[in-house]
Structures are given as structure tokens and as C-alpha cells.
Design a protein around this motif. Sequence first.
Motif, PDB file in Angstrom:
ATOM      1  N   ALA A 133       0.851  -1.193   0.000  1.00  0.00           N
ATOM      2  CA  ALA A 133       0.000   0.000   0.000  1.00  0.00           C
ATOM      3  C   ALA A 133       0.884   1.238   0.000  1.00  0.00           C
ATOM      4  O   ALA A 133       2.056   1.192   0.379  1.00  0.00           O
ATOM      5  CB  ALA A 133      -0.929   0.002   1.206  1.00  0.00           C
ATOM      6  N   THR A 177      -0.847   2.494  -9.158  1.00  0.00           N
ATOM      7  CA  THR A 177      -0.793   1.754  -7.894  1.00  0.00           C
ATOM      8  C   THR A 177      -1.643   0.498  -7.974  1.00  0.00           C
ATOM      9  O   THR A 177      -1.203  -0.598  -7.589  1.00  0.00           O
ATOM     10  CB  THR A 177      -1.272   2.649  -6.733  1.00  0.00           C
ATOM     11  OG1 THR A 177      -0.471   3.836  -6.680  1.00  0.00           O
ATOM     12  CG2 THR A 177      -1.177   1.918  -5.403  1.00  0.00           C
ATOM     13  N   HIS A 178      -2.855   0.630  -8.490  1.00  0.00           N
ATOM     14  CA  HIS A 178      -3.755  -0.521  -8.594  1.00  0.00           C
ATOM     15  C   HIS A 178      -3.257  -1.545  -9.616  1.00  0.00           C
ATOM     16  O   HIS A 178      -3.483  -2.752  -9.447  1.00  0.00           O
ATOM     17  CB  HIS A 178      -5.167  -0.050  -8.952  1.00  0.00           C
ATOM     18  CG  HIS A 178      -5.873   0.608  -7.795  1.00  0.00           C
ATOM     19  ND1 HIS A 178      -7.009   1.370  -7.952  1.00  0.00           N
ATOM     20  CD2 HIS A 178      -5.601   0.609  -6.461  1.00  0.00           C
ATOM     21  CE1 HIS A 178      -7.414   1.805  -6.769  1.00  0.00           C
ATOM     22  NE2 HIS A 178      -6.571   1.364  -5.856  1.00  0.00           N
ATOM     23  N   LYS A 183      -2.685  -0.967  -2.675  1.00  0.00           N
ATOM     24  CA  LYS A 183      -3.769  -0.074  -2.292  1.00  0.00           C
ATOM     25  C   LYS A 183      -3.277   1.362  -2.219  1.00  0.00           C
ATOM     26  O   LYS A 183      -2.115   1.622  -1.917  1.00  0.00           O
ATOM     27  CB  LYS A 183      -4.369  -0.508  -0.955  1.00  0.00           C
ATOM     28  CG  LYS A 183      -5.134  -1.822  -1.036  1.00  0.00           C
ATOM     29  CD  LYS A 183      -5.848  -2.141   0.268  1.00  0.00           C
ATOM     30  CE  LYS A 183      -6.678  -3.409   0.127  1.00  0.00           C
ATOM     31  NZ  LYS A 183      -7.414  -3.728   1.377  1.00  0.00           N
ATOM     32  N   HIS A 185      -4.067   5.018  -0.486  1.00  0.00           N
ATOM     33  CA  HIS A 185      -4.760   5.827   0.514  1.00  0.00           C
ATOM     34  C   HIS A 185      -4.397   7.293   0.286  1.00  0.00           C
ATOM     35  O   HIS A 185      -3.210   7.643   0.172  1.00  0.00           O
ATOM     36  CB  HIS A 185      -4.365   5.405   1.928  1.00  0.00           C
ATOM     37  CG  HIS A 185      -4.918   4.076   2.334  1.00  0.00           C
ATOM     38  ND1 HIS A 185      -5.534   3.866   3.547  1.00  0.00           N
ATOM     39  CD2 HIS A 185      -4.971   2.898   1.685  1.00  0.00           C
ATOM     40  CE1 HIS A 185      -5.935   2.609   3.632  1.00  0.00           C
ATOM     41  NE2 HIS A 185      -5.589   1.997   2.506  1.00  0.00           N
ATOM     42  N   ASP A 249      -8.666   3.745  -2.007  1.00  0.00           N
ATOM     43  CA  ASP A 249      -8.957   2.669  -1.056  1.00  0.00           C
ATOM     44  C   ASP A 249      -9.113   3.187   0.365  1.00  0.00           C
ATOM     45  O   ASP A 249      -9.690   2.501   1.211  1.00  0.00           O
ATOM     46  CB  ASP A 249      -7.833   1.630  -1.096  1.00  0.00           C
ATOM     47  CG  ASP A 249      -7.686   0.999  -2.467  1.00  0.00           C
ATOM     48  OD1 ASP A 249      -8.605   0.288  -2.888  1.00  0.00           O
ATOM     49  OD2 ASP A 249      -6.661   1.262  -3.129  1.00  0.00           O
TER      50      ASP A 249
END
Length: 454
Positions: A133, A177-178, A183, A185, A249
Motif C-alpha cells: 500500500a 498503484t492498482h 492499495k 490511501h 482505497d
Amino acid sequence: MKKQGFLMGLFVLLLGLTPVVAAAQPQTAAGASIAASAAGNVQLGLSAAPPDIVSNGSVVAPAPAINAGSGASANGTNTAPINTIGQQQEMRAAWVSTVFNIDWPSKAGLPVEQQKAEYIRMLDELKATGMNAIIVQVRPESDAIYPSKLVPWSKWLTGTQGKDPGYDPLAFMIEETHKRGMKFHAWFNPFRASTTVAKETLAPQHPARLHPNWVVAHNNLLIYNPGMPEVRQHIIDTIMEVVNNYNIDGVHLDDYFYPYGKEDFKDAATFAAYNQGRFATKGDWRRDNVNAFVRDLYASIKSVKPQVEFGISPFGIWRNAKDDPTGSDTNGQSSYDNLYADVRTWIRSGWLDYVAPQLYWSIGYKPAAYDKLVQWWSMETNGTPVKLYIGQGAYKVGTNTTDWASSNAIIQQLKFNKAFPQVQGSIFFSAKTLMKDTAGIRSSLKQYYSAENQ
């Protein structure tokens, strides 16, 4: 020495902090104070002239935020049964600071393709290190790394606040990122309006220029006044703009509520206008303002996208035991008494999905021992649905020849965390330290997490 002082200044300014002489100094996710060895404990003063605010005539005081106490005994101790944590992926994240170009982009004004390439390289290296993440600062000083109807473009992209960088960095970052199964944030600095008090240097559409009565000059910064309901709603609106328009997310806040520092926060006039006898002390009123903000933001997020997580990374000490017998065995500033952030109430009221206290001290550090604080926060979240992640001070490795001499200091902390089932992951400050492999931290984390995955 001049260079070291300059770098320390940048770190401190990242969250708009001024170092406070205290046993455990403010050490934030993005602006950690380098030294935490001075003795004593400093309280914020509460008696000063009122700020230059504009009254709107008659003001109706809002109802107090409810201080729920589920899972607490009569003395405030959490007596809920031990959590049984289900099988889920451990949080392994890094903070990415955009203010002052600390982590990304490397400097303002880079060509679009270079900004993109830097982010992709960082993502790939962080994933290879074991991260799953990333927590990106998307609104560093009431400006944005995305097109917004409420705040101007961030100057840390182009060098000029309000200038369109020619693409949507946030949309790009989320997509990349995905793609890597990680994830994303979105990290917001809630109440910092600007890293300068000079309003004339801000973009014309900056809220501090449109609503000068919303901000208070404090320690050479502009801080939004949390006591004004319209200010709290504006900040919620700016966050919800991202929640509604992007496939994030999580929403992530740092520890910046009422500000750090010896200087008194000048809100006497706001207190007189909005308290209306509801609270006996300004401290209780301030905590209620922050409680109302956290409660309302959580409700707003869940009303439109219940799957989006909401987490806060507070200063690592809730309260000291000398001030509250249910507090931690520490001696330093606290979220409750100095920042007016009552994290206990947020946890017990269910206004968070996760909490990530910034425990940027070493194991055995007397004023604020990492080991004692992990144990305290584990008990505080125990029996609640709120997940506990630990904010790890990776930036400290290599800063001395004793407790932070090598990256092993962080590895030992991660191993210590394993003794507490409540701890469900770690967030490292910051990406830059990991990317540079300072004191071998990236290599050590890669080895540690590789072994964990086997």
C-alpha cells in the motif's frame, strides 16, 4: 551544521510543526523532529488575545460530539476481550510526502513524463521491498495534486500555486498503484492552510484568501480554526471531493489538528462565540470540535462509499499516566492535552477503520518507549473493530551510533510487534528513506518481508 538545520526545518515544516522542548518531542509522519532527548513537558498556553476574525452575528452552538465509552471500565481501562484477528493481508505501507518535494516529485516544475517516471520507479521499488500500500499526500497545504473546485493546484507540482500541471497526477497515481495490486490511501493534512503567513503569496482562489477569517496565524503558518463549523465543513467537503471522484482505497489524516508549539493558538473570540457555556474549559471545547470533525467526516465517507477505509495517524502518546492513570507510562506531549485530539473517543465511538500512532522512538527509550507504547495501543484497540497499524520511524535509521545506528532497529521493532495480535501492519516514514536504502533499511525490509511470506 547549516545544512542539517535547513533539513530539520523542512522536516518540521512538512506538517507545519515547530519543535517543542519536551521529553518526547512531536514526531510526525511527515515532519518528525530529529531529536527527542530534552527533559520536561510543555503544555500549550490558553490565554492570548483573540484572533482577527469576523463575527457573523448570532451564532448557534452545535450539539457536543458524543463521547462514547463502549468497552471501557469505570476507570477508563479497556476491558473488552482479546481480539481474534481473522486472516487478512498485513498492512505494509509507506508515506509519500509531496510538500517541499520531500518524496515526490523530486522537485517542482519537472516535465509531466519525468514526474510520472519518478512515481512508477518509486512504486516498483516499494513493491519489491514488500510494500502492499502507499499513502500519498494529496492535499499538502490546502492545495491539491488533482483538479479541484475547492482548492488550487499545489505549487509542489509546478512551482506556482494554482498552475495546472497539464495532467491529473492523482488519477495517474491511483491507476499505476492498482496495476501493481497495491492499495492507494489519499493523505490529507486537515487543518494546515499554508506553510507561510503571507496570504498575498497564495493563489487567488486559495480558501485563506477567500475567507481570511477562517485562519489563524500561528508559528509563521496559517492554521484553519477548528472551532468554526464552516471551516470543519469546508475541510470535509474537500476530502469528499476526492472520495466521490476517485477510486481510492482509503482516506488518511495525520496528527495535525490543533497545532504543536509553545505559542498560544489565538481562538479566544471563537471560543466566546461558539462555546456558549457548553464546556467549562477551552480544552474540552477544542476536543469536542475535533471530535465533531472526525465523527462527521467518517459518516460522510461511509454514506457514499462504505468500502473506503478511514484512518488517522495520531501523535504516539494519547495521554501520560501522570495526567491520567489510564494513559501510557511516558513523559511528553500528548494528543489529548496538546493537540486536543481524543483518539480514545474516536476508537470507542467507532469513527475510524484504523489508527496508526506514530511511534518514532526506540525500544527502551525512557521518556516514550516504543515497546511500552505498542503494548498500550494494543490494549486500547483490543476488542474494537478498529485496526491498529504502527507508524514506524524509518527516517531515523543511521541518525546516531546507538539506538538508531542501523536498520536493525526497525527490524527489531517489527519482530516485537508480532507479540501483539492487535498490530495488523506498519506504515513507514517515509518513501524517500526506503528508496535511498539509508543504513540498509530497504534491503533489510525486503529480506524480512520475504521471510515472512514464506
